[in-house]
Design an enzyme around this catalytic site. Structure first.
Site, PDB file in Angstrom:
ATOM      1  N   ARG A 199       2.137   8.322  11.161  1.00  0.00           N
ATOM      2  CA  ARG A 199       1.053   9.255  12.119  1.00  0.00           C
ATOM      3  C   ARG A 199       0.953   8.510  13.354  1.00  0.00           C
ATOM      4  O   ARG A 199       1.844   7.532  13.640  1.00  0.00           O
ATOM      5  CB  ARG A 199      -0.256   8.624  11.377  1.00  0.00           C
ATOM      6  CG  ARG A 199      -0.471   9.131  10.101  1.00  0.00           C
ATOM      7  CD  ARG A 199      -1.703   8.477   9.437  1.00  0.00           C
ATOM      8  NE  ARG A 199      -2.215   9.000   8.263  1.00  0.00           N
ATOM      9  CZ  ARG A 199      -2.032   8.045   7.172  1.00  0.00           C
ATOM     10  NH1 ARG A 199      -1.646   6.814   7.104  1.00  0.00           N
ATOM     11  NH2 ARG A 199      -2.532   8.346   5.974  1.00  0.00           N
TER      12      ARG A 199
ATOM     13  N   LYS B 191      -4.220   3.797   7.878  1.00  0.00           N
ATOM     14  CA  LYS B 191      -5.662   3.739   7.794  1.00  0.00           C
ATOM     15  C   LYS B 191      -6.221   2.708   6.795  1.00  0.00           C
ATOM     16  O   LYS B 191      -5.707   2.077   6.075  1.00  0.00           O
ATOM     17  CB  LYS B 191      -6.084   5.162   7.041  1.00  0.00           C
ATOM     18  CG  LYS B 191      -5.960   6.377   7.856  1.00  0.00           C
ATOM     19  CD  LYS B 191      -6.118   7.597   7.407  1.00  0.00           C
ATOM     20  CE  LYS B 191      -5.806   9.005   8.079  1.00  0.00           C
ATOM     21  NZ  LYS B 191      -6.343  10.173   7.529  1.00  0.00           N
TER      22      LYS B 191
ATOM     23  N   HIS C 120       2.257  15.467  13.412  1.00  0.00           N
ATOM     24  CA  HIS C 120       1.753  15.719  11.965  1.00  0.00           C
ATOM     25  C   HIS C 120       2.892  16.858  11.434  1.00  0.00           C
ATOM     26  O   HIS C 120       3.200  16.640  10.059  1.00  0.00           O
ATOM     27  CB  HIS C 120       0.596  16.440  11.715  1.00  0.00           C
ATOM     28  CG  HIS C 120       0.080  16.738  10.454  1.00  0.00           C
ATOM     29  ND1 HIS C 120      -0.177  15.612   9.639  1.00  0.00           N
ATOM     30  CD2 HIS C 120      -0.107  17.661   9.632  1.00  0.00           C
ATOM     31  CE1 HIS C 120      -0.762  16.132   8.327  1.00  0.00           C
ATOM     32  NE2 HIS C 120      -0.376  17.506   8.593  1.00  0.00           N
TER      33      HIS C 120
ATOM     34  N   ARG D 123       5.581  14.700  10.057  1.00  0.00           N
ATOM     35  CA  ARG D 123       4.896  13.972   8.892  1.00  0.00           C
ATOM     36  C   ARG D 123       5.012  14.904   7.593  1.00  0.00           C
ATOM     37  O   ARG D 123       5.649  14.473   6.506  1.00  0.00           O
ATOM     38  CB  ARG D 123       3.586  13.535   9.083  1.00  0.00           C
ATOM     39  CG  ARG D 123       2.870  12.738   7.912  1.00  0.00           C
ATOM     40  CD  ARG D 123       1.581  12.015   8.391  1.00  0.00           C
ATOM     41  NE  ARG D 123       0.837  11.453   7.376  1.00  0.00           N
ATOM     42  CZ  ARG D 123       1.062  10.394   6.916  1.00  0.00           C
ATOM     43  NH1 ARG D 123       2.074   9.643   7.305  1.00  0.00           N
ATOM     44  NH2 ARG D 123       0.387  10.008   5.922  1.00  0.00           N
TER      45      ARG D 123
ATOM     46  N   HIS E  98      -0.519   7.660   1.808  1.00  0.00           N
ATOM     47  CA  HIS E  98      -1.485   7.976   1.398  1.00  0.00           C
ATOM     48  C   HIS E  98      -2.338   7.241   0.333  1.00  0.00           C
ATOM     49  O   HIS E  98      -1.721   6.605  -0.506  1.00  0.00           O
ATOM     50  CB  HIS E  98      -1.344   9.446   0.468  1.00  0.00           C
ATOM     51  CG  HIS E  98      -0.809  10.846   1.553  1.00  0.00           C
ATOM     52  ND1 HIS E  98       0.360  11.660   1.165  1.00  0.00           N
ATOM     53  CD2 HIS E  98      -1.313  11.100   2.854  1.00  0.00           C
ATOM     54  CE1 HIS E  98       0.339  12.378   2.191  1.00  0.00           C
ATOM     55  NE2 HIS E  98      -0.580  12.021   3.025  1.00  0.00           N
TER      56      HIS E  98
ATOM     57  N   TYR F 200       1.902  18.517  -0.270  1.00  0.00           N
ATOM     58  CA  TYR F 200       2.884  18.840   0.688  1.00  0.00           C
ATOM     59  C   TYR F 200       4.330  19.179  -0.185  1.00  0.00           C
ATOM     60  O   TYR F 200       5.362  19.303   0.576  1.00  0.00           O
ATOM     61  CB  TYR F 200       3.287  17.491   1.447  1.00  0.00           C
ATOM     62  CG  TYR F 200       2.324  17.332   2.456  1.00  0.00           C
ATOM     63  CD1 TYR F 200       2.445  17.736   3.787  1.00  0.00           C
ATOM     64  CD2 TYR F 200       1.250  16.470   2.205  1.00  0.00           C
ATOM     65  CE1 TYR F 200       1.259  17.318   4.818  1.00  0.00           C
ATOM     66  CE2 TYR F 200      -0.095  16.277   2.970  1.00  0.00           C
ATOM     67  CZ  TYR F 200       0.198  16.617   4.315  1.00  0.00           C
ATOM     68  OH  TYR F 200      -0.637  16.384   5.103  1.00  0.00           O
TER      69      TYR F 200
END
Length: 324
Positions: free
Chosen positions: A166, A190, A265, A268, A291, A300
């Protein structure tokens, strides 16, 4: 602050800064990017609830919110035309600022539990963004000259393409996160979760070329540069690129290459799709991109789309002919 349809729900004197759940919550976040994001969510909620375009979440009596108010907030958010993920991010901010109000002794545990018992917004959408073909990446790399900025940008594009990081993760990388022997980077994602990502040998070559320009000073791996090609530093340590800075680099190099605009993105999304196309199992792909749920990674996967298209390709439209 007063809620639409629930007058006076938050009409109360402002809280002193040291006991303001808004500041306490934001101070608890370790990532500058997270602080910016969640501050934006809380400020947006304050503007939505007050009708005051200059309002922020600071000093608002969040502790007065009850279940009937938070349900109304959820309804208002879903009526903005935002994606489910974007709405849920605001609900997370709401829950967290109210939890800080509880920790500060401003609301009871029972009132907190009731007020934050909100179901997330559900929505099934295809992942946003576009695939980045290898030839576009090659053209962008060719657009990077031998200047310090060009060497940096080539390394940055190579890392994006071979790790799927990211923007915020890329900007927070430090020199200490790079292990050339293992061809790895330690990434903080994150909620401050760490993971290792791995670079291709070609990417390693471009990173090493950049490091020869950057020098050995501890600090950010990728930094802004002055017009003269010098690293921007604070207290002698290179500072990291912002998310907008990374977006600007991509826009500039892709434009110079004559390619359509692409975002971090998009890189990604391409990385995840390429992994799954190559037969990498879902758990490994999930770990590489950070994730929290395999269901997010599975969105995806381009293979089901191809399977459905191939099935339709087996059909043959009958030749036109008049009825007898």
């Amino acid at each position: 602050m007063s809620l639409p349809a629930v007058p006076g729900a938050m009409a109360a004197p402002a809280v002193e800064p040291a006991r303001d759940p808004y500041h306490v919550y934001l101070d608890s976040l370790t990532s500058p990017e997270s602080r910016r994001t969640m501050r934006g969510c809380l400020d947006r909620l304050a503007r939505l609830l007050t009708g005051d375009e200059s309002a922020t979440g600071e000093g608002q009596p969040w502790h007065l919110l009850r279940y009937e108010h938070t349900v109304r907030i959820r309804t208002l958010l879903t009526g903005q035309g935002w994606s489910a993920a974007y709405v849920n991010k605001h609900l997370v901010a709401l829950r967290r600022v109210m939890k800080e109000a509880w920790r500060l002794g401003q609301v009871s545990a029972e009132d907190l539990a009731r007020a934050t018992d909100l179901a997330p917004v559900r929505q099934h959408r295809l992942p946003s963004g576009h695939h980045v073909p290898p030839e576009v990446v090659g053209a962008a790399l060719s657009a990077c000259d031998d200047s310090p900025a060009g060497v940096r940008d080539a390394a940055l594009i190579a890392v994006l393409y071979s790790t799927g990081c990211r923007r915020a993760e890329l900007g927070s990388l430090t020199l200490a996160d790079y292990d050339p022997g293992a061809r790895s980077l330690r990434v903080r994602g994150k909620r401050d979760k760490e993971r290792l990502v791995y670079l291709t040998t070609d990417a390693i070559g471009l990173v090493e070329r950049w490091l020869a320009v950057r020098g050995p000073a501890p600090g950010a791996l990728f930094s802004p540069l002055s017009v003269a090609g010098r690293l921007r530093a604070r207290d002698g340590r290179p500072v990291g690129l912002t998310g907008q800075g990374i977006a600007d680099i991509l826009a500039r190099r892709l434009s110079a290459a004559g390619a359509a605009p692409r975002t971090a993105h998009d890189f990604r999304r391409t990385f995840i799709g390429e992994l799954l196309d190559a037969g990498v199992d879902l758990a490994t792909a999930q770990a590489l991109v950070g994730h929290s749920s395999p269901a997010t990674t599975a969105r995806y996967d381009r293979r089901p789309e191809r399977t459905r298209r191939d099935a339709v390709d087996r059909l043959r439209l009958p030749a036109p002919r008049p009825l007898a």
